[in-house]
Design an enzyme around this catalytic site. Structure first.
Site, PDB file in Angstrom:
ATOM      1  N   CYS A   1       0.595  -0.932   0.071  1.00  0.00           N
ATOM      2  CA  CYS A   1       0.042   0.189   0.528  1.00  0.00           C
ATOM      3  C   CYS A   1       0.553   1.282  -0.621  1.00  0.00           C
ATOM      4  O   CYS A   1       2.001   1.244   0.603  1.00  0.00           O
ATOM      5  CB  CYS A   1      -0.705   0.381   1.446  1.00  0.00           C
ATOM      6  SG  CYS A   1      -1.941   1.258   1.663  1.00  0.00           S
TER       7      CYS A   1
ATOM      8  N   CYS B   1       0.365   2.450   3.805  1.00  0.00           N
ATOM      9  CA  CYS B   1       1.428   1.528   4.611  1.00  0.00           C
ATOM     10  C   CYS B   1       1.666   0.787   4.180  1.00  0.00           C
ATOM     11  O   CYS B   1       1.472   0.519   3.202  1.00  0.00           O
ATOM     12  CB  CYS B   1      -0.642   1.372   5.876  1.00  0.00           C
ATOM     13  SG  CYS B   1      -1.622   0.145   5.059  1.00  0.00           S
TER      14      CYS B   1
ATOM     15  N   CYS C   1      -4.858   4.621 -12.324  1.00  0.00           N
ATOM     16  CA  CYS C   1      -3.172   5.202 -11.840  1.00  0.00           C
ATOM     17  C   CYS C   1      -2.834   4.599 -11.029  1.00  0.00           C
ATOM     18  O   CYS C   1      -1.062   4.621 -11.171  1.00  0.00           O
ATOM     19  CB  CYS C   1      -4.156   6.538 -10.745  1.00  0.00           C
ATOM     20  SG  CYS C   1      -4.456   6.193  -9.151  1.00  0.00           S
TER      21      CYS C   1
ATOM     22  N   HIS D   1      -8.360   6.311  -1.391  1.00  0.00           N
ATOM     23  CA  HIS D   1      -8.539   5.904  -2.452  1.00  0.00           C
ATOM     24  C   HIS D   1      -9.278   6.334  -3.593  1.00  0.00           C
ATOM     25  O   HIS D   1      -9.445   7.271  -4.440  1.00  0.00           O
ATOM     26  CB  HIS D   1      -6.923   5.643  -3.278  1.00  0.00           C
ATOM     27  CG  HIS D   1      -6.884   5.538  -4.650  1.00  0.00           C
ATOM     28  ND1 HIS D   1      -5.964   6.614  -4.964  1.00  0.00           N
ATOM     29  CD2 HIS D   1      -7.066   4.889  -6.023  1.00  0.00           C
ATOM     30  CE1 HIS D   1      -6.254   6.193  -6.210  1.00  0.00           C
ATOM     31  NE2 HIS D   1      -6.826   5.498  -6.717  1.00  0.00           N
TER      32      HIS D   1
ATOM     33  N   CYS E   1      24.271 -23.215 -31.769  1.00  0.00           N
ATOM     34  CA  CYS E   1      23.784 -24.057 -31.178  1.00  0.00           C
ATOM     35  C   CYS E   1      22.173 -23.655 -30.727  1.00  0.00           C
ATOM     36  O   CYS E   1      21.633 -22.640 -31.879  1.00  0.00           O
ATOM     37  CB  CYS E   1      24.102 -23.847 -29.273  1.00  0.00           C
ATOM     38  SG  CYS E   1      23.291 -22.612 -28.770  1.00  0.00           S
TER      39      CYS E   1
ATOM     40  N   CYS F   1      24.960  -9.648 -32.893  1.00  0.00           N
ATOM     41  CA  CYS F   1      25.610  -8.404 -32.902  1.00  0.00           C
ATOM     42  C   CYS F   1      25.216  -7.300 -33.896  1.00  0.00           C
ATOM     43  O   CYS F   1      24.919  -7.698 -34.503  1.00  0.00           O
ATOM     44  CB  CYS F   1      27.417  -9.329 -33.384  1.00  0.00           C
ATOM     45  SG  CYS F   1      28.329  -8.485 -33.436  1.00  0.00           S
TER      46      CYS F   1
ATOM     47  N   CYS G   1      24.308 -16.523 -27.992  1.00  0.00           N
ATOM     48  CA  CYS G   1      23.817 -16.841 -27.137  1.00  0.00           C
ATOM     49  C   CYS G   1      24.484 -16.711 -25.902  1.00  0.00           C
ATOM     50  O   CYS G   1      26.004 -16.032 -26.045  1.00  0.00           O
ATOM     51  CB  CYS G   1      23.614 -18.492 -26.162  1.00  0.00           C
ATOM     52  SG  CYS G   1      25.077 -19.786 -26.299  1.00  0.00           S
TER      53      CYS G   1
ATOM     54  N   HIS H   1      32.087 -16.125 -30.404  1.00  0.00           N
ATOM     55  CA  HIS H   1      31.737 -14.992 -31.525  1.00  0.00           C
ATOM     56  C   HIS H   1      32.068 -13.448 -31.788  1.00  0.00           C
ATOM     57  O   HIS H   1      33.351 -13.049 -32.837  1.00  0.00           O
ATOM     58  CB  HIS H   1      30.099 -13.947 -31.988  1.00  0.00           C
ATOM     59  CG  HIS H   1      29.947 -13.141 -33.311  1.00  0.00           C
ATOM     60  ND1 HIS H   1      30.114 -12.884 -33.999  1.00  0.00           N
ATOM     61  CD2 HIS H   1      29.809 -12.152 -33.028  1.00  0.00           C
ATOM     62  CE1 HIS H   1      30.365 -12.634 -34.558  1.00  0.00           C
ATOM     63  NE2 HIS H   1      29.990 -11.754 -34.528  1.00  0.00           N
TER      64      HIS H   1
ATOM     65  N   CYS I   1      21.435  -0.385   3.812  1.00  0.00           N
ATOM     66  CA  CYS I   1      21.481  -0.450   4.877  1.00  0.00           C
ATOM     67  C   CYS I   1      21.873   0.966   5.828  1.00  0.00           C
ATOM     68  O   CYS I   1      21.491   1.229   6.915  1.00  0.00           O
ATOM     69  CB  CYS I   1      22.957  -1.600   5.317  1.00  0.00           C
ATOM     70  SG  CYS I   1      24.107  -1.318   4.537  1.00  0.00           S
TER      71      CYS I   1
ATOM     72  N   HIS J   1      29.042  -2.423   5.771  1.00  0.00           N
ATOM     73  CA  HIS J   1      27.784  -2.536   5.808  1.00  0.00           C
ATOM     74  C   HIS J   1      27.143  -1.832   7.053  1.00  0.00           C
ATOM     75  O   HIS J   1      28.114  -1.291   8.241  1.00  0.00           O
ATOM     76  CB  HIS J   1      27.401  -3.940   6.519  1.00  0.00           C
ATOM     77  CG  HIS J   1      26.210  -4.017   6.885  1.00  0.00           C
ATOM     78  ND1 HIS J   1      25.036  -3.897   5.767  1.00  0.00           N
ATOM     79  CD2 HIS J   1      26.012  -4.877   7.949  1.00  0.00           C
ATOM     80  CE1 HIS J   1      23.772  -4.753   6.470  1.00  0.00           C
ATOM     81  NE2 HIS J   1      24.544  -4.932   7.681  1.00  0.00           N
TER      82      HIS J   1
END
Length: 794
Positions: free
Chosen positions: A25, A28, A44, A59, A178, A187, A195, A212, A311, A748
């Site tokens: 939400c 909240c 919207c 809303h 393949c 390319c 691939c 390639h 963090c 961290h």
């Protein structure tokens, strides 16, 4: 069931650029994982809860958008092994959302009162499919933040293409080496299909695209499954070995017969997969003997998910909302949400949303989707809340905080205080930053004639230098080539404060006696705040690179007295320096010669060096260097410094109240408007430019005369002095932000906060490590190396 709104002209499939709030939400943290699910507006794409708070109906009543898509998601049960494995390296399982969740959807109409509208009627099939396939707002914001780091290169800008040939759009065939039909890369130079590498999420690949380029030396390829009609796609330069952008992608694809406007995205981009991978990192919370720390649940014990290097934000939010001022300002569970058309874009709404999430206890419970084995002592942690909308608002328009890189938590704290102060606080609400504000008084005294001058400044934090004393290294005969790690003597908080408030000599010419002997300068507290924020500077320049030092600072839990750091003001018998025009020379800025020399040695022009030192306190070359890197694009960066101008403490030009009011109507706070007008001679147009070029400047909280007055509705009124001068001024440590890592821009961050725990009579330290909230151990050790301290007045 049928509904008359299914063919409404306003119903449209969401575009890739539109935000779809289909996870939680906007007002909240109720989400699609709750039993009632989430109602996504099909007009919207606002997300609204539909349980007891029913923000979805609010809303509808405001917007009159009747159709919503209800999404309910349940986690497929997972079982945790016992004992929990110690993580030694990153191991990521190939798991899709379908593997993890069961999802049910239902279209509802508020106006018709219909609870199960036929999803195959009218425009609904395309719109519903578009909503479900769209990136959530959180992921979209992260993708955009990561994409800001990707740039073009010489190989994409100077691309030379071979003779054209047509490649069928959407039905792309298979790899030229393949039979793979997904994860295909075109390319752009020769049109070869190859691939890619095997990727996170179980996507196959044999790296034939790379083979390639090794054979052909063609550098640039585009992932066809990532193409969108808006022109976004994964582009990789093998020569740079980096993701890149191609400004002429549409033309380069047209060369191979591919119309990008007809493309439909069929695969996740590399950025999306990187984000998904980052968010699946998990780290165990254990004690030294291997036992897991016990989670804590309840009011005020809710964690925040890591959104990918977020963090720094989580730790600051936890500390701020643990203060009475922020809790009183934004936590109003009984009040209706703000009536705004776009709640996800409203700072007031998002701050109240985070306050409710952290403080209500509504979301603080063990993750019921994780089941430990019978013999396991493991107690699941909570899921945590994802403050993606607030993070987006905080970072919007900011060069650093808008990215997904790790940031300095203290800089984020200052930036957030500025945003809160600039926002509206309708009566009786008060700006919670007032709790952090106080006044310092600077005393200058001529060494020759002993005349003095006092100057006051309003602040909301102090940044204290930490004295560095290295311990002697003991040579033990070890032949290892590894350089031994420096160890440092512990210092007390009092020693840091003594250094911060200590007297120093400055080279100034006295306007009274014309002596060049200089002045002594000392800054003390004139008032004290309710909450004192302290940044401990533990850095030094090593080869001009800021390096973090592990200098322990001893801080007790017991209250300590700051009365000795209170300024006594002008004393009997002290003679003030004259206030005539020539007296402005006492405040004339003289740059720190040593710092200027260091900065010039790095290659910075002298004008820029002096400007950076003036802006950062004229003391530290490292801080000035960081300021320079942040202001290289300022239009006035090479304008010669006006050492006697307003910013150096001399008389400031008068500020017209109408100009302040005009800038306030543009959304610029009065303090910033006053400062900008002073710096630009009262020119409103230049002042607006000045504000945008100095986004981190807090502004001027005093009027043009320097008295304690402010301009309100064009009139001069009394302004309350920040803080309190009452004594005793006792403070106790309430929370800290700690950092692990060699740089504040990496590593961290976690927060430790003193609180009363459930069923306990005394306070204890609680560790907030992203979504994990536990009773802390080893707090004394962590306090020694904290990066930001928050002390509350007692």
């Amino acid at each position: 069931m049928t509904c008359k709104h299914v063919d409404a002209a306003e119903l449209r499939v969401p575009t890739p650029a539109q935000s779809v709030y289909r996870e939680d939400c906007t007002q909240c943290f109720d989400s699609i994982d709750d039993p009632a699910g989430l109602n996504v507006c099909l007009y919207c794409f606002n997300g609204g809860c539909c349980a007891d708070r029913n923000h979805a109906r609010i809303h509808y009543e405001a917007s009159r958008h009747p159709l919503v898509l209800n999404i309910r998601r349940t986690r497929k049960k997972t079982k945790r092994d016992e004992p929990p494995q110690k993580i030694s390296k990153l191991a990521i399982a190939a798991e899709t959302e379908e593997d993890r969740y069961d999802t049910k959807t239902e279209v509802r109409c508020y106006e018709c009162g219909t609870g199960d509208v036929d999803k195959n009627s009218g425009k609904l099939p395309a719109v519903v499919d578009g909503v479900l396939k769209a990136n959530t707002f959180a992921k979209q914001a992260e993708v955009q933040a990561w994409e800001q780091e990707i740039t073009a290169c010489e190989h994409t800008l100077c691309l030379q293409q071979e003779s054209a040939r047509r490649i069928e759009s959407q039905t792309l065939g298979h790899c030229s080496m393949c039979d793979l039909r997904e994860n295909l890369w075109l390319c752009l130079e020769c049109g070869n299909l190859g691939c890619g590498r095997q990727q996170f999420g179980g996507i196959g690949g044999n790296s034939h695209g790379l083979k390639h380029t090794e054979v052909s030396s063609h550098a640039v390829a585009v992932k066809l499954g990532s193409l969108t009609p808006d022109g976004t796609a994964d582009i990789y330069c093998y020569a740079c070995n980096e993701e890149r952008t191609d400004p002429e992608l549409a033309a380069h694809l047209r060369h191979w017969g591919i119309n990008i406007a007809e493309r439909e995205k069929t695969e996740k981009s590399l950025t999306e997969m990187q984000i998904e991978q980052n968010l699946r990192w998990e780290f165990s919370m254990t004690t030294e003997d291997g036992k897991e720390l016990k989670p804590i649940f309840g009011e005020g014990f809710t964690g925040l998910k890591n959104l990918g290097n977020s963090c720094y934000l989580a730790s600051i939010l936890q500390c701020l909302f643990s203060t009475p001022a922020f809790a009183a300002r934004y936590f109003h569970p009984a009040d209706p949400p703000p009536a705004v058309p776009h709640p996800a874009e409203d700072l007031e709404t998002q701050m109240r949303k985070v306050a409710d999430g952290l403080l209500s206890g509504r979301y603080s419970y063990a993750d019921s989707d994780v089941i430990a084995s019978v013999d396991s002592p493991y107690v699941p942690h909570q899921k945590g809340l994802a403050p993606a909308m607030l993070k987006h608002l905080i970072g919007r328009g900011h060069e650093e905080f808008s990215t997904m890189r790790q940031q300095d938590a203290f800089e984020l704290f200052l930036h957030l205080l500025k945003l809160v102060t600039r926002s509206q606080h309708p009566s009786p609400a008060q700006d919670p930053v007032k709790a952090f504000r106080f006044v310092t008084e600077q005393r200058l005294q001529c060494i020759s004639c002993n005349r003095v001058r006092y100057r006051t400044d309003e602040q909301d934090n102090i940044s204290i230098p930490v004295p560095v004393r290295r311990k002697l290294r003991v040579v033990n005969g070890d032949d290892s080539d590894e350089k031994p790690k420096d160890e440092f003597e512990a210092v007390s908080l009092k020693e840091c404060l003594d250094t911060f408030t200590g007297a120093e000599e400055v080279e100034l010419t006295c306007p009274a006696c014309n002596s060049k002997a200089g002045f002594t300068k000392r800054s003390l507290f004139k008032t004290f705040p309710d909450v004192l924020a302290v940044n401990a500077r533990r850095f030094e320049l090593v080869n001009w690179v800021p390096t973090k030092l592990d200098v322990p600072v001893v801080v007790d839990d017991e209250p300590f007295n700051l009365d000795s750091y209170m300024s006594s003001g002008q004393q009997d018998g002290e003679e003030l320096l004259p206030e005539d025009v020539d007296a402005t020379t006492v405040n004339r800025f003289i740059p720190n010669a040593t710092a200027v020399e260091q900065l010039e040695a790095m290659g910075f022009p002298r004008v820029r060096c002096e400007k950076a030192l003036q802006a950062t306190g004229n003391g530290d070359a490292e801080i000035a260097m960081n300021w320079l890197f942040s202001h290289m694009e300022d239009p006035d960066i090479d304008t010669p410094l006006d050492a006697g101008g307003p910013s150096s403490g001399g008389p400031s030009p008068s500020v017209d109240a109408e100009s302040v009011e005009m800038m306030s109507a543009m959304g610029i706070g009065a303090p910033q408007a006053r400062k900008a007008l002073k710096e630009t001679g009262g020119d409103v147009s230049r002042a607006v430019d000045w504000v945008f070029n100095h986004p981190d400047d807090q502004g001027d909280f005093e009027d043009e005369s320097g008295n304690n007055t402010a301009i309100v509705d064009g009139e001069s009124v009394g302004k309350e002095i920040a803080g309190s001068s009452d004594l005793p001024a006792k403070f106790a440590l309430r929370s800290i932000v700690c950092h692990k890592g060699a740089s504040i821009h990496a590593g961290h961050y976690v927060a430790f906060i003193r609180k009363f725990l459930p069923d306990e009579k005394s306070e204890a330290w609680v560790l907030y490590n992203d979504e994990k909230v536990v009773k802390a151990v080893d707090v004394e050790e962590m306090k020694k190396f904290a990066y930001v301290y928050f002390f509350s007045r007692v």
